[in-house]
Design a protein around this motif. Structure first.
Motif, PDB file in Angstrom:
ATOM      1  N   UNK A 176       0.824  -1.207   0.000  1.00 24.69           N
ATOM      2  CA  UNK A 176       0.000   0.000   0.000  1.00 24.69           C
ATOM      3  C   UNK A 176       0.857   1.256   0.000  1.00 24.69           C
ATOM      4  N   UNK A 177       1.951   1.253   0.752  1.00 24.52           N
ATOM      5  CA  UNK A 177       2.810   2.426   0.802  1.00 24.52           C
ATOM      6  C   UNK A 177       3.438   2.709  -0.556  1.00 24.52           C
ATOM      7  N   UNK A 178       3.960   1.685  -1.204  1.00 27.80           N
ATOM      8  CA  UNK A 178       4.545   1.896  -2.521  1.00 27.80           C
ATOM      9  C   UNK A 178       3.537   2.434  -3.514  1.00 27.80           C
ATOM     10  N   UNK A 179       2.352   1.839  -3.543  1.00 29.08           N
ATOM     11  CA  UNK A 179       1.309   2.291  -4.463  1.00 29.08           C
ATOM     12  C   UNK A 179       0.811   3.688  -4.098  1.00 29.08           C
ATOM     13  N   UNK A 180       0.770   4.014  -2.798  1.00 28.82           N
ATOM     14  CA  UNK A 180       0.368   5.347  -2.351  1.00 28.82           C
ATOM     15  C   UNK A 180       1.325   6.411  -2.885  1.00 28.82           C
ATOM     16  N   UNK A 181       2.620   6.157  -2.749  1.00 27.31           N
ATOM     17  CA  UNK A 181       3.616   7.108  -3.251  1.00 27.31           C
ATOM     18  C   UNK A 181       3.484   7.262  -4.760  1.00 27.31           C
ATOM     19  N   UNK A 182       3.378   6.148  -5.467  1.00 22.37           N
ATOM     20  CA  UNK A 182       3.300   6.199  -6.920  1.00 22.37           C
ATOM     21  C   UNK A 182       2.049   6.946  -7.394  1.00 22.37           C
ATOM     22  N   UNK A 183       0.891   6.621  -6.811  1.00 15.69           N
ATOM     23  CA  UNK A 183      -0.358   7.256  -7.238  1.00 15.69           C
ATOM     24  C   UNK A 183      -0.346   8.745  -6.921  1.00 15.69           C
ATOM     25  N   UNK A 184       0.141   9.114  -5.749  1.00 16.07           N
ATOM     26  CA  UNK A 184       0.156  10.530  -5.397  1.00 16.07           C
ATOM     27  C   UNK A 184       1.090  11.315  -6.312  1.00 16.07           C
ATOM     28  N   UNK A 185       2.277  10.774  -6.589  1.00 16.60           N
ATOM     29  CA  UNK A 185       3.229  11.479  -7.457  1.00 16.60           C
ATOM     30  C   UNK A 185       2.733  11.562  -8.899  1.00 16.60           C
ATOM     31  N   UNK A 186       1.811  10.676  -9.270  1.00 17.16           N
ATOM     32  CA  UNK A 186       1.210  10.742 -10.606  1.00 17.16           C
ATOM     33  C   UNK A 186       0.136  11.818 -10.687  1.00 17.16           C
ATOM     34  N   UNK A 187      -0.167  12.472  -9.549  1.00 16.72           N
ATOM     35  CA  UNK A 187      -1.185  13.527  -9.484  1.00 16.72           C
ATOM     36  C   UNK A 187      -0.539  14.797  -8.927  1.00 16.72           C
ATOM     37  N   UNK A 188       0.203  15.536  -9.751  1.00 18.36           N
ATOM     38  CA  UNK A 188       0.958  16.698  -9.246  1.00 18.36           C
ATOM     39  C   UNK A 188       0.104  17.722  -8.520  1.00 18.36           C
ATOM     40  N   UNK A 189      -1.134  17.908  -8.945  1.00 21.35           N
ATOM     41  CA  UNK A 189      -1.996  18.871  -8.274  1.00 21.35           C
ATOM     42  C   UNK A 189      -2.282  18.482  -6.840  1.00 21.35           C
ATOM     43  N   UNK A 190      -2.448  17.183  -6.584  1.00 24.58           N
ATOM     44  CA  UNK A 190      -2.700  16.704  -5.231  1.00 24.58           C
ATOM     45  C   UNK A 190      -1.439  16.826  -4.364  1.00 24.58           C
ATOM     46  N   UNK A 191      -0.271  16.582  -4.970  1.00 24.43           N
ATOM     47  CA  UNK A 191       0.992  16.759  -4.243  1.00 24.43           C
ATOM     48  C   UNK A 191       1.157  18.214  -3.828  1.00 24.43           C
ATOM     49  N   UNK A 192       0.863  19.123  -4.741  1.00 19.84           N
ATOM     50  CA  UNK A 192       0.980  20.549  -4.443  1.00 19.84           C
ATOM     51  C   UNK A 192       0.047  20.952  -3.307  1.00 19.84           C
ATOM     52  N   UNK A 193      -1.180  20.441  -3.333  1.00 17.72           N
ATOM     53  CA  UNK A 193      -2.141  20.758  -2.272  1.00 17.72           C
ATOM     54  C   UNK A 193      -1.662  20.225  -0.928  1.00 17.72           C
ATOM     55  N   UNK A 194      -1.065  19.036  -0.920  1.00 17.06           N
ATOM     56  CA  UNK A 194      -0.592  18.439   0.318  1.00 17.06           C
ATOM     57  C   UNK A 194       0.625  19.177   0.860  1.00 17.06           C
TER      58      UNK A 194
END
Length: 397
Positions: free
Chosen positions: A242-260
């Motif tokens: 889950x952690x690996x997939x969480x990092x990958x999915x979040x980094x694939x969504x730059x807008x969500x990374x910026x918000x976080x």
């Protein structure tokens, strides 16, 4: 309900995409499916129905029956004729296990989780990117935390990766290979338990031994071994994947990374949203057996059938989740069912949340320009195992 069963789990159109079936399958409350073993089962698709099935006493987790469906031809997985996974026996055993696996014990681990995460992240930072975050952080963090919790010596931790890989195989290994690996694990756990009995410490195995030896209702010797083994195997593989997939999915969504990055208070919600996406796998581990006829959404599922409450479909139900196909880390109401519900709610949910929040927050704070080193569509998923992950997750900064 379709007249012909369809293969399950569903395939994914991309490594970080959900199956296309999740857009339409809830048009019918129940769908007949074929499992990797070739056996058939009924897939329950809607949120309310999934919750109902997960708490229905007529739906049994006991698959130790001659007519019960199997997940895999070569692997009995969680089937064990000496363990009763249904109430009231399961309730008794689970209550005893929870005496050792308390929220207080988990919360005391938070500083240790941060310490291990910091150590691993700094080791990553000392390397020239790209690095594989799965091997450099996700798996070593998860296995070190669960081994700390259980009291497994650090020098033994590397062996559990292979044993877990075999335990969760749905087609990756032969029956003989699986039996051999689990035989090694059982022998190791017997030795570890005896060592802890002679020299108890502040760890979960020692606490379970105390429950076995002193509690009036007691864990049997077999129950003690079974739970120690299960917590070790499942307690690290699921969180690591889950952690690996969480990092990958979040980094694939730059807008969500910026918000976080702009508001770290969103971190707990981000973890819950990424859990809702259930990128690890379908719901094969939820396979159940129907002991009496039950009605689901107007469909009768007959006694003796296999049934799967499809958590990933429930998590995508538009009647419960607004715009479910959007990744929204600020989602206010997120009653996802990834950790199940009712008597089989995941005992390790609190620990998993601590690890996911700690690792994700530390990565984003440490690397200001953290990003995937390859396009998301070039990532590759593992195959032939109950819990799916990504073969490699290269990141750079």
């Amino acid at each position: 309900m379709s007249a012909n069963p369809i293969p399950y789990p569903f395939s994914r159109p991309g490594p970080l995409a959900v199956p296309k079936e999740l857009g339409t399958i809830r048009q019918a409350p129940v769908q007949r499916v074929i499992l990797p073993s070739g056996d058939e089962a009924y897939l329950v698709t809607r949120y309310d129905d999934v919750k109902s099935v997960l708490t229905d006493p007529r739906v049994s987790r006991n698959l130790n029956r001659p007519d019960a469906p199997r997940v895999s031809k070569n692997n009995m997985m969680f089937q064990d004729s000496k363990m009763d996974p249904d109430p009231p026996e399961h309730t008794r055993v689970r209550r005893l296990v929870m005496k050792a696996f308390t929220a207080t014990r988990v919360e005391r681990l938070r500083p240790r989780v941060q310490e291990i995460t910091d150590e691993l992240v700094e080791a990553m930072a000392a390397k020239s990117p790209p690095v594989n975050v799965s091997e450099e952080l996700a798996f070593p963090l998860s296995i070190r935390v669960i081994c700390d919790l259980l009291g497994v010596p650090p020098e033994e931790q590397g062996r559990f990766r292979r044993w877990t890989d075999h335990f969760l195989s749905t087609g990756k290994y032969t029956r003989e290979e699986i039996r051999g690996a689990l035989g090694e694990l059982n022998a190791y756990m017997s030795t570890l338990i005896e060592e802890k009995r002679e020299r108890p410490a502040d760890d979960l195995v020692s606490a379970l031994i105390q429950v076995h030896d002193e509690d009036d209702t007691r864990l049997s010797e077999y129950e003690l071994h079974w739970w120690c083994r299960l917590l070790l195997l499942v307690g690290y593989e699921t969180t690591a994947s889950q952690l690996g997939l969480t990092v990958a999915k979040l980094l694939a969504e730059p807008g969500q990374v910026q918000a976080l990055r702009a508001d770290e208070s969103l971190l707990p919600g981000a973890v819950e949203e990424l859990l809702r996406w259930k990128l690890m796998s379908g719901s094969l581990s939820m396979l159940r057996y129907v002991t009496e006829d039950i009605e689901v959404g107007g469909v009768t599922i007959p006694k003796g059938s296999g049934v799967i409450p499809a958590v990933e479909s429930a998590n995508w139900d538009g009647k419960v989740f607004h715009r479910p196909d959007d990744l929204d880390i600020a989602r206010a109401d997120n009653p996802h069912l990834t950790f199940s519900v009712g008597p089989h709610f995941c005992v390790g949910a609190a620990l998993a949340r601590v690890e996911l929040e700690t690792a994700l927050g530390t990565l984003l704070r440490r690397f200001a320009t953290l990003r995937l080193a390859i396009p998301p569509e070039e990532l590759r998923r593992t195959e032939g195992t109950l819990i799916e992950s990504l073969v490699e997750i290269p990141i750079t900064w």
